[in-house]
Design a protein around this motif. Sequence first.
Motif, mmCIF file in Angstrom:
data_model
loop_
_atom_site.group_PDB
_atom_site.id
_atom_site.type_symbol
_atom_site.label_atom_id
_atom_site.label_comp_id
_atom_site.label_asym_id
_atom_site.label_seq_id
_atom_site.Cartn_x
_atom_site.Cartn_y
_atom_site.Cartn_z
ATOM 1 N N THR A 97 0.939 -1.134 -0.076
ATOM 2 C CA THR A 97 0.071 0.007 0.171
ATOM 3 C C THR A 97 0.900 1.370 -0.095
ATOM 4 O OG1 THR A 97 0.079 -0.035 2.398
ATOM 5 C CG2 THR A 97 -1.889 -1.226 1.276
ATOM 6 N N VAL A 98 0.187 2.260 -0.025
ATOM 7 C CA VAL A 98 0.897 3.550 0.102
ATOM 8 C C VAL A 98 1.838 3.568 1.376
ATOM 9 C CG1 VAL A 98 0.908 6.136 -0.065
ATOM 10 C CG2 VAL A 98 -0.848 4.670 -1.243
ATOM 11 N N GLU A 99 1.094 3.507 2.322
ATOM 12 C CA GLU A 99 1.829 3.559 3.650
ATOM 13 C C GLU A 99 3.100 2.782 3.798
ATOM 14 O OE1 GLU A 99 -1.667 2.932 3.332
ATOM 15 O OE2 GLU A 99 -2.270 5.014 3.786
ATOM 16 N N ALA A 100 2.766 1.199 3.244
ATOM 17 C CA ALA A 100 3.918 0.430 3.070
ATOM 18 C C ALA A 100 5.110 1.023 2.497
ATOM 19 C CB ALA A 100 3.528 -1.049 2.747
ATOM 20 N N LEU A 101 4.855 1.608 1.215
ATOM 21 C CA LEU A 101 6.096 2.008 0.342
ATOM 22 C C LEU A 101 6.533 3.263 1.003
ATOM 23 C CD1 LEU A 101 4.034 1.802 -3.202
ATOM 24 C CD2 LEU A 101 5.829 0.409 -2.151
ATOM 25 N N VAL A 102 5.889 4.014 1.908
ATOM 26 C CA VAL A 102 6.521 5.304 2.544
ATOM 27 C C VAL A 102 7.324 4.762 3.656
ATOM 28 C CG1 VAL A 102 6.165 7.334 3.989
ATOM 29 C CG2 VAL A 102 4.574 7.053 1.790
ATOM 30 N N ALA A 103 6.892 3.853 4.223
ATOM 31 C CA ALA A 103 7.644 3.315 5.454
ATOM 32 C C ALA A 103 9.011 2.357 4.917
ATOM 33 C CB ALA A 103 6.753 2.107 6.158
ATOM 34 N N ALA A 108 8.375 9.250 -0.457
ATOM 35 C CA ALA A 108 8.753 10.171 0.258
ATOM 36 C C ALA A 108 7.528 10.583 1.014
ATOM 37 C CB ALA A 108 9.429 11.672 -0.244
ATOM 38 N N ARG A 109 6.384 10.630 0.515
ATOM 39 C CA ARG A 109 5.204 11.076 1.340
ATOM 40 C C ARG A 109 3.996 10.274 0.413
ATOM 41 N NH1 ARG A 109 2.959 15.731 -0.699
ATOM 42 N NH2 ARG A 109 4.481 16.799 -2.296
ATOM 43 N N ALA A 110 2.808 10.313 1.073
ATOM 44 C CA ALA A 110 1.859 9.523 0.521
ATOM 45 C C ALA A 110 1.090 10.287 -0.375
ATOM 46 C CB ALA A 110 0.583 9.565 1.590
ATOM 47 N N ARG A 111 1.042 11.713 -0.723
ATOM 48 C CA ARG A 111 0.606 12.484 -1.807
ATOM 49 C C ARG A 111 -1.195 11.826 -2.093
ATOM 50 N NH1 ARG A 111 4.665 12.905 -6.653
ATOM 51 N NH2 ARG A 111 6.483 13.696 -5.646
ATOM 52 N N ASP A 112 -1.521 11.677 -3.266
ATOM 53 C CA ASP A 112 -2.894 11.032 -3.601
ATOM 54 C C ASP A 112 -3.047 9.580 -3.780
ATOM 55 O OD1 ASP A 112 -3.727 13.650 -3.285
ATOM 56 O OD2 ASP A 112 -3.495 14.199 -5.268
ATOM 57 N N VAL A 130 -3.101 -0.023 -4.547
ATOM 58 C CA VAL A 130 -2.954 1.025 -5.104
ATOM 59 C C VAL A 130 -3.881 1.901 -6.000
ATOM 60 C CG1 VAL A 130 -0.357 0.645 -5.134
ATOM 61 C CG2 VAL A 130 -1.725 -0.118 -7.107
ATOM 62 N N ALA A 131 -3.507 3.206 -6.305
ATOM 63 C CA ALA A 131 -4.484 4.019 -6.860
ATOM 64 C C ALA A 131 -4.706 3.556 -8.379
ATOM 65 C CB ALA A 131 -4.158 5.490 -6.707
ATOM 66 N N GLY A 132 -3.468 3.120 -8.980
ATOM 67 C CA GLY A 132 -3.463 2.807 -10.356
ATOM 68 C C GLY A 132 -2.282 1.985 -10.632
ATOM 69 N N ALA A 133 -2.280 1.571 -11.936
ATOM 70 C CA ALA A 133 -1.234 0.697 -12.208
ATOM 71 C C ALA A 133 -1.232 0.495 -13.930
ATOM 72 C CB ALA A 133 -1.279 -0.915 -11.672
ATOM 73 N N SER A 134 -0.216 0.495 -14.648
ATOM 74 C CA SER A 134 -0.127 0.645 -15.884
ATOM 75 C C SER A 134 -0.272 -1.041 -16.496
ATOM 76 C CB SER A 134 1.434 1.021 -16.597
ATOM 77 O OG SER A 134 2.063 0.132 -16.108
#
Length: 158
Positions: A97-103, A108-112, A130-134
Amino acid sequence: MKLTDIRDNEGATKKRMRIGRGIGSGKGKTGGRGVKGQTSRSGVRIKGFEGGQMPLYRRLPKRGFWNPFSRDLNEVNVGRVQEAVDAGKLDAAAPVTVEALVAAGICARARDGVKILGQGELTAKLVFEVAGASKNAVSAIEKAGGSVKILAQSVAEA
């Protein structure tokens, strides 16, 4: 040579002009402001005023558009995620998740949110939320045995 002997070359520095210090100074009386009028007074002066002519900033057309619904996403390649898993910064069992990637220090930070991109190799079986993926990223993740869950964005967040 002593520290007290160090100085600039002759003529390297010039004393600043002290305006309004008497007629002998060369910038006395009106102090280089001319006579009367708005520009001779202290305080507010109209910036960009061209004497009644339409100012340049109003003659030129407006350019660009800012979409208020745009999202500022972190873009992370699958290769970068694999490096974090190999280094032990990212737990392969837990969902990514975003939190895991930031940790893990990938973002650097979560953003949107986060968008996963397909550059690099992925060997670990990971579950992404996640919010999106290619398309390339989704195929790489599914090829490694993982899955991707695209999180729906609520209207209130936008």
